[in-house]
Design a protein around this motif. Structure first.
Motif, short mmCIF file in Angstrom:
data_model
loop_
_atom_site.label_atom_id
_atom_site.label_comp_id
_atom_site.label_asym_id
_atom_site.label_seq_id
_atom_site.Cartn_x
_atom_site.Cartn_y
_atom_site.Cartn_z
N HIS A 230 6.14 -14.32 5.33
CA HIS A 230 5.37 -13.13 5.77
C HIS A 230 5.99 -11.85 5.13
O HIS A 230 6.99 -11.34 5.29
CB HIS A 230 5.50 -12.96 7.29
N LEU A 231 5.15 -11.34 4.54
CA LEU A 231 5.39 -9.85 3.81
C LEU A 231 4.94 -8.54 4.47
O LEU A 231 3.86 -8.68 4.61
CB LEU A 231 5.04 -9.79 2.54
N LYS A 232 5.65 -8.00 5.41
CA LYS A 232 5.19 -7.19 6.52
C LYS A 232 5.28 -5.75 5.78
O LYS A 232 5.89 -5.05 6.03
CB LYS A 232 6.18 -6.98 7.71
N VAL A 233 4.27 -5.53 4.79
CA VAL A 233 4.12 -4.52 3.94
C VAL A 233 3.63 -3.16 4.56
O VAL A 233 3.03 -3.15 5.62
CB VAL A 233 3.08 -4.83 2.77
N LYS A 234 3.92 -2.08 3.98
CA LYS A 234 3.48 -0.91 4.82
C LYS A 234 2.14 -0.73 4.64
O LYS A 234 1.40 -1.28 3.43
CB LYS A 234 4.10 0.21 3.84
N PRO A 235 1.13 -0.25 5.68
CA PRO A 235 -0.15 -0.31 5.47
C PRO A 235 -0.78 0.40 4.03
O PRO A 235 -0.05 1.47 3.83
CB PRO A 235 -0.57 0.50 6.59
N ALA A 283 10.04 -1.53 -3.65
CA ALA A 283 10.51 -1.66 -2.61
C ALA A 283 10.43 -0.51 -1.60
O ALA A 283 10.24 -1.02 -0.50
CB ALA A 283 12.08 -2.32 -2.65
N ASP A 284 10.92 0.57 -1.93
CA ASP A 284 10.87 1.58 -1.13
C ASP A 284 9.08 1.90 -0.71
O ASP A 284 8.95 2.30 0.33
CB ASP A 284 11.32 2.62 -1.86
N LEU A 285 8.21 1.97 -1.83
CA LEU A 285 6.95 2.12 -1.16
C LEU A 285 6.26 1.08 -0.56
O LEU A 285 5.68 1.34 0.42
CB LEU A 285 6.25 2.27 -2.74
N THR A 286 6.59 -0.16 -0.52
CA THR A 286 5.93 -1.27 0.32
C THR A 286 6.97 -1.62 1.53
O THR A 286 6.52 -2.04 2.60
CB THR A 286 6.02 -2.59 -0.37
N GLY A 287 8.15 -1.05 1.58
CA GLY A 287 9.06 -1.35 2.76
C GLY A 287 9.68 -2.72 2.89
O GLY A 287 9.85 -3.19 4.01
N LEU A 288 9.57 -3.23 1.76
CA LEU A 288 9.96 -4.83 1.62
C LEU A 288 11.21 -4.80 0.64
O LEU A 288 11.40 -4.00 -0.27
CB LEU A 288 8.81 -5.69 0.92
N PRO A 289 12.15 -5.57 1.18
CA PRO A 289 13.37 -5.82 0.15
C PRO A 289 13.11 -6.16 -1.36
O PRO A 289 12.18 -7.09 -1.34
CB PRO A 289 13.94 -6.94 0.95
#
Length: 713
Positions: A230-235, A283-289
């Motif tokens: 599950h990729l809990k991406v920034k909206p 990674a910073d934009l999406t909030g994902l590692p």
């Protein structure tokens, strides 16, 4: 026993055994599950039983909505007669009085302000016949360019992206039965487990076969629980996520070079764009590692058969077109299309969201997915309809832009069929102000919806049990829904209402149909040679065959899998398009520090006008709610289960707060099935995608506060 007693006993037995069997289809989502409704009568009492049938994609499954769909058709609040507003109250009038009212109002306005002063607003649940006829009615009956429909808020981003990339827009490029063949599946912004639950077994079977499932969603859902990752991406950052994946795939030479060379164009521009992408920035934009993005990309590109499914979560954004285009880039870069178990799919939302957008109720389209701006297309349809080409109106505007034109006073009357825009339109405050400004509002519906309350005239339309016609499911399969019962009261079918209005407007010669099949046969000719070619499909064939479009001849079975050898663009190649890292047009701020995203719950559908009138469904979810992370709730003084306000720069809504530690701390989730102060579209963002005019439903900036501050002494 006396003979009279035996006779009486036999009559009692016969009364107890009276049963009517009605074959039909669920009126809700794009799966179009088939079923039988059994009406069992004992004297004056009736009981209903629903049995699934196995002849559609759901393979004999029904969800909670389908099992209870009949309840709203039998509801006491159904409109059974034309109703005119007199001194603020609706009163029953005759059909002829209603039709005369429309003639008088529309004719007067058009004579004074021109044909475009009247607009037409349709819906994605109309049958193919009625969607086709609504478009013809607008352009021939009213001669207005102003027609669009609520599917603009559903499928426009994916439809425009597929047309641009493939040359053809059909929800899925494969039949659902191929899903279990896939080795990797991406589910991006789609909550199939709750929105199309009867499809879930296909994905479970794929997983049983070893498929790796990746879900992309800012919150946890029943669908993300099925996923392996599950990729809990920034909206709003889905397109950037795909750019990161493409960066990994291209840098590691995991792309399908031969497929790209032989079957696509535009790759060099994409490669140039991706070469400048920085994974740490992604990674910073999406909030994902970064490591998670790399793992996802390698997993997807390392298999020989993969599929991508998108839905409203990634499409209902102000850059929804680009987001879908980037997911298509991912599919094309890895060669995952045109073969079993490999393809792309936009999971259609509304019951006839696919067919509804193919045959002419969109602002820019004519039947068969023809363009209203193409001279050849215009001539073909004008000749079929028996009018000079120059009398065919030009391109109109999108659904939300129509609300703006109403608010500005340019559109002065509106004819709405099968939609509830007061609930479904973003920035609903403006929509309410606009609709109240109209000089004449006519609403065709089964109930007095929130929009209907503002109407000058209500016309009663038939339900799914009463209205015969074809619908096109999410696969592009055309189905025939038979009429299972007669219309109650003075209810008429949508197509009959359109013919009646055309008659009083002096256009009867163009609308002389006696049954739905007559309209379908004209639609077949209208679509012939177009991208959405239905010419080879007939009612008699649909009784016994599974048929997909395009279907150019009666001997053709249609194409279940698209693009096996060529794409529908002039050169036969798919077009790749570089996509920059978009950020949402509306950003969070000190005043509005949280992201809001919206969606469905399993027991309700769209604006809830029908499902909220089903006792079994309404009881499962009686009110709206605001999903909020407990840490976020504590920061804003909100207790679990208490009422909260959610505010944006456009307005306010109120609902009950519900703790959810699985949602991102910077994000709220609210369903969109309720009206009034619970209408989430009071706060949603009205900014439009520049290509497809999709509003930014899924990302807006809000603040949350308790209705009653429980932290004070």
């Amino acid at each position: 026993m006396t003979s009279s007693f035996l006779e009486h006993f036999r009559h009692q037995q016969q009364d107890a055994e009276k049963e009517t069997v009605m074959d039909t289809q669920c009126p809700f989502c794009s799966v179009q599950c088939t079923m039988q409704l059994l009406e069992q009568r004992t004297g004056d009492r009736k009981k209903y039983k629903v049995l699934p049938l196995k002849d559609t994609v759901s393979e004999g499954r029904l969800c909670i909505k389908g099992r209870n769909a009949h309840q709203h058709t039998l509801h006491k609040e159904r409109i059974l007669h034309p109703m005119k507003k007199v001194n603020g109250q609706f009163v029953e009038i005759t059909w002829e009085e209603a039709l005369f009212f429309i003639k008088e109002q529309f004719s007067t306005l058009q004579e004074h302000d021109g044909p475009d002063s009247v607009g037409v607003y349709g819906g994605g649940s109309l049958t193919n016949e009625e969607a086709y006829l609504l478009g013809k009615f607008a352009r021939v009956g009213l001669k207005t360019k102003h027609i669009d429909y609520n599917g603009r808020y559903c499928m426009s981003a994916a439809a425009s992206a597929m047309n641009e990339a493939f040359g053809l827009d059909r929800g899925l490029t494969n039949e659902m039965e191929e899903v279990p063949l896939a080795e990797c599946i991406i589910l991006a912004g789609t909550n199939i487990a709750e929105c199309q639950p009867t499809l879930l077994p296909y994905f479970r079977k794929a997983k049983d076969n070893g498929a790796f499932i990746i879900a992309i969603d800012p919150r946890e859902t029943l669908t993300t629980k099925l996923a392996d990752l599950h990729l809990k991406v920034k909206p709003g950052m889905d397109a950037a996520l795909v750019n990161g994946m493409l960066k990994v795939i291209l840098d590691r030479n995991l792309h399908d070079e031969q497929f790209i060379k032989e079957r696509t164009e535009g790759f060099d521009e994409v490669l140039k764009q991706i070469s400048g992408v920085d994974l740490d920035a992604i990674a910073d934009l999406t909030g994902l590692p970064r490591e998670m993005i790399e793992y996802t990309a390698v997993t997807f590109a390392s298999v020989s058969r993969a599929m991508v499914f998108t839905a409203r979560g990634v499409e209902q954004q102000t850059h929804g077109f680009d987001t879908v285009r980037n997911f298509i880039n991912l599919v094309l870069a890895t060669g995952n299309i045109g073969k079993p178990g490999a393809g792309y799919g936009a999971v259609t939302g509304q019951g006839n969201g696919q067919g509804g957008r193919e045959h002419g109720q969109k602002a820019d389209q004519l039947p068969g997915y023809r363009s209203i701006e193409n001279p050849e297309h215009r001539n073909y349809i004008a000749n079929l309809w028996g009018i000079p080409e120059k009398e065919l109106p030009g391109k109109g505007i999108s659904a939300y832009e129509m609300m703006e034109k109403i608010a500005d006073g340019e559109i002065k009357a509106l004819f709405i069929m099968g939609s509830n825009p007061l609930i479904s339109t973003p920035n609903a405050t403006l929509a309410a102000q606009a609709l109240k400004r109209l000089k004449c509002l006519v609403v065709v519906d089964m109930f007095v919806s929130e929009t209907g309350r503002l109407a000058d005239l209500l016309l009663p339309s038939s339900s799914y049990l009463e209205d015969e016609g074809t619908l096109t499911n999410l696969e592009g399969r055309v189905t025939l829904r038979r009429a299972a019962r007669s219309c109650p009261g003075e209810v008429r079918h949508d197509w009959q209402i359109l013919c009646d209005v055309a008659r009083v407007l002096g256009k009867e010669a163009y609308f002389s149909y006696t049954k739905a099949e007559d309209i379908f046969n004209e639609l077949r000719v209208a679509s012939k040679g177009g991208k959405a070619d239905y010419f080879g499909i007939t009612y008699s064939r649909l009784k016994d065959e599974r048929i997909y479009w395009p279907c150019p001849t009666e001997g053709h079975k249609g194409e279940g899998r698209l693009f096996s050898e060529t794409f529908a663009r002039p050169n036969g190649k798919a077009k790749m398009l570089p996509v920059i890292n978009h950020v949402p047009k509306e950003r969070t701020s000190e005043s509005y520090p949280l992201h809001l995203t919206t969606g469905r719950v399993m027991s309700h559908y769209l604006s809830g006008s029908q499902t909220r009138r089903s006792p079994a469904l309404s009881a499962r979810q009686i009110e709206s709610f605001v999903k909020i992370h407990p840490k976020t709730a504590n920061a804003f003084g909100i207790k679990d289960g208490t009422m909260v306000y959610v505010d944006s720069s456009r307005g306010r809504m109120k609902a009950r707060g519900a703790y959810d530690d699985s949602i991102r701390e910077d994000t709220l989730f609210i369903p969109f099935h309720w009206g009034g102060e619970q209408n989430v579209n009071n706060v949603t963002y009205q900014g439009l995608d520049p290509v497809c005019k999709m509003p930014g439903f899924k990302v807006c900036a809000v603040r949350v506060s308790p209705v009653i501050d429980l932290t004070r002494n």
